[in-house]
Design an enzyme around this catalytic site. Structure first.
Site: not given
Lengths: 253, 362
Positions: B147-148
């Site tokens: 993810g981010c």
């Protein structure tokens, strides 16, 4: 508390009192005082047993403003030094403690700038304010950013552009001081001012104060976003949890 | 409390530096209004997500409209878009990163590719090695699905490898083709995602070389991770029919904000630093709420977050590479002075908060 050349610092319980002390120069602000004030802000910020910082002047003067005699035409003050002053004022304005300015006597230029950065501002009837920098040919620092928020733009223009002096009572009427009293009652007023701020909820203080400081600068939507983030933090703080536990207990008992 | 030795107290005090960052985005840029138009969306509950002024434009690989509207896309279309996007933008970002130093792919010793917006096997590193001429013995690893936050999760091993092998070159590539993870089903859940994420790729070159000084880039002094396991379900991919659809919980931005002090205090504390010692903040542009929450929990200002805010405004949330876009904006601004300190923060699923301490000392 550490010793400073231009500040007398005392700690009594959870209250630190810093007294501006340059008796031979009418408490004028020089580089040493700027460094001392910066050091004080860091020291107070790092002290976990302090809830309140009081700023006052030694004798019958708060501060006569910037010490122009400390500079020479060859070695003038540069904007880097000015920036350092503003950083210190900002640190005072955002300190994670309550801050109180207690003004007796002259409070000129930089002295008045310090007062504007404090949470509570009180004075005696002998207090005398002046922001005369524009009259002299320079600027009253970021007081240009702060003062209109206390007293309104029209009054701010009047004070800053004429450089006129105004008394403690006038400062109270303008909205710059919270309360004013006779000198003999000043200690009692300071004590009641501190008591009115306590108890100390550091999270709520910082969140609430920051929102108030920024309330003129943002759109409703941006401000709402900030408010929700700040409130989320408060609702998840230890003090709020205790409050809820207490409310539950009170209800069942 | 976990015992931890500050790495900057090691015998060799020099640490690897981020010596170059290059980025790339798809050629087409859309305003939020254009996207609403292309999706033919009129439901006010959905269009309001696109109306926030915190995002103005995003670069996206949207398909060509049919009769003015975006056609329905198959899972294969989305998967192809991820691979094509990665192999189009990856090389541009890598070239933008390497060229200023006169380097080419064959000079690279460690190659790490990060993506959460598509699944490739063989991985992106393998495809790029074939397409760009990395050496056949390049040490590759692909980080998928973190993810981010993953940009810092990738930077950490690259930093460790280059620190242990001074002079060797580590290249990290964050490839996020978020438009390959769009699901359009007229629900509010997908509207949040479709209005927020943009496509972008960022490459960072890391090396530990005594000839580099502070002007080349900051030393990476230390990392600190933090996972909020209670929030494991708050940001996740889940199957929506045949497609993976990203879900973002409503309150997770504030929960992340509420925990950000934990890793930051550990990171700064063991390096004998205070928040006030940090000159530059390089923060992931996750979205308006999480930026507000970090601002208010760490006492940061809009000025501290200016690059985070401007990357969000011009690109949307670029996932793992976003913080490198902010880093490049900070560099271009020209305000960094010798001896300055910086902190990078990325956050994402897990819920994770990743932090790194940067130093522009010589």
């Amino acid at each position: 508390m550490k010793d400073y050349e231009t500040l007398i610092v005392n700690k009594k319980g959870n209250v630190v009192t810093a007294t501006i002390h340059r008796p031979n120069s009418k408490n004028a602000i020089d580089i040493q005082m700027l460094n001392d004030l910066s050091g004080l802000m860091e020291q107070v910020e790092d002290s976990h047993d302090v809830d309140v910082l009081v700023l006052q002047g030694d004798g019958d003067i708060f501060s006569s403003g910037i010490d122009l005699s400390a500079f020479s035409p060859e070695k003038t003050l540069d904007v880097h030094g000015i920036h350092k002053w503003e950083k210190m004022c900002r640190q005072l304005e955002r300190l994670d403690k309550f801050t109180v300015a207690a003004v007796n006597g002259d409070c000129i230029g930089g002295g008045a700038q310090l007062v504007l950065a404090c949470d509570a501002r009180i004075g005696t009837t002998k207090a005398k304010f002046q922001l005369n920098e524009v009259k002299l040919g320079f600027l009253p620092g970021m007081a240009t950013f702060r003062i209109a928020k206390y007293i309104g733009l029209g009054r701010a223009k009047n004070l800053i552009l004429t450089g006129k002096t105004f008394t403690g009572s006038e400062a109270q009427q303008l909205g710059m001081l919270d309360e004013v009293c006779e000198y003999k009652d000043f200690d009692a007023l300071l004590e009641s001012t501190i008591n009115s701020l306590l108890p100390f909820n550091p999270v709520a203080l910082q969140m609430g104060r920051r929102l108030l400081n920024e309330c003129y600068a943002e759109t409703y939507e941006d401000f709402l976003g900030d408010f929700l983030a700040a409130q989320h933090r408060c609702l998840n703080s230890e003090s709020f949890k205790k409050l809820v536990i207490k409310a539950k207990k009170d209800q069942t008992s | 409390m976990i015992a931890h030795t500050p790495p900057n107290q090691n015998a060799v005090s020099r640490r690897p530096r981020i010596v170059s960052v290059g980025t790339a985005n798809p050629p087409r840029r859309y305003t939020q209004d254009e996207i609403i138009e292309l999706f033919g969306e009129t439901d006010k509950r959905i269009t309001r997500f696109f109306k926030s002024h915190h995002i103005k434009t995003r670069h996206l690989y949207l398909p060509d409209p049919v009769n003015g509207k975006i056609p329905n896309e198959s899972n294969q279309d989305l998967s192809d878009r991820h691979m094509n996007g990665a192999l189009e933008l990856g090389p541009i970002a890598i070239e933008n990163c390497l060229k200023p130093l006169g380097l080419s792919p064959e000079d690279i010793d460690y190659l790490c590719c990060i993506s959460s917006t598509g699944f490739l096997c063989p991985g992106i590193t393998a495809h790029l090695t074939k397409n760009m001429g990395f050496r056949d013995n390049v040490h590759r690893f692909d980080i998928l699905g973190m993810g981010c936050n993953a940009g810092l999760n990738g930077m950490r091993p690259i930093t460790g490898l280059t620190h242990a092998n001074s002079g060797k070159l580590g290249l990290m590539l964050c490839v996020e083709i978020c438009s390959a993870a769009y699901v359009y089903n007229k629900s509010l859940v997908t509207a949040v995602v479709n209005s927020l994420f943009g496509d972008g790729v960022a490459a960072a070159l890391i090396r530990d070389d005594q000839s580099d000084d502070w002007q080349r880039g900051p030393q990476i002094l230390d990392f600190e991770s933090y996972i909020i396991t209670d929030a494991i379900g708050t940001m996740r991919f889940e199957l929506e029919g045949s497609k993976q659809s990203f879900f973002l919980d409503r309150d997770i931005p504030y929960v992340l904000g509420n925990h950000v002090e934990n890793p930051i205090n550990r990171l700064l504390g063991r390096n004998n630093l205070k928040l006030r010692d940090i000159n530059h903040w390089v923060v992931h542009s996750g979205g308006r709420k999480v930026i507000d929450a970090i601002k208010y929990n760490l006492g940061l200002t809009n000025h501290d977050m200016r690059h985070t805010l401007s990357v969000l405004k011009n690109y949307g949330n670029l996932s793992s590479g976003a913080f490198l876009f902010s880093y490049n904006e900070l560099r271009r601004e020209g305000v960094i002075r010798e001896g300055d300190l910086g902190v990078a923060i990325t956050m994402g699923p897990g819920a994770s908060i990743e932090t790194a301490l940067l130093s522009w000392k010589s």
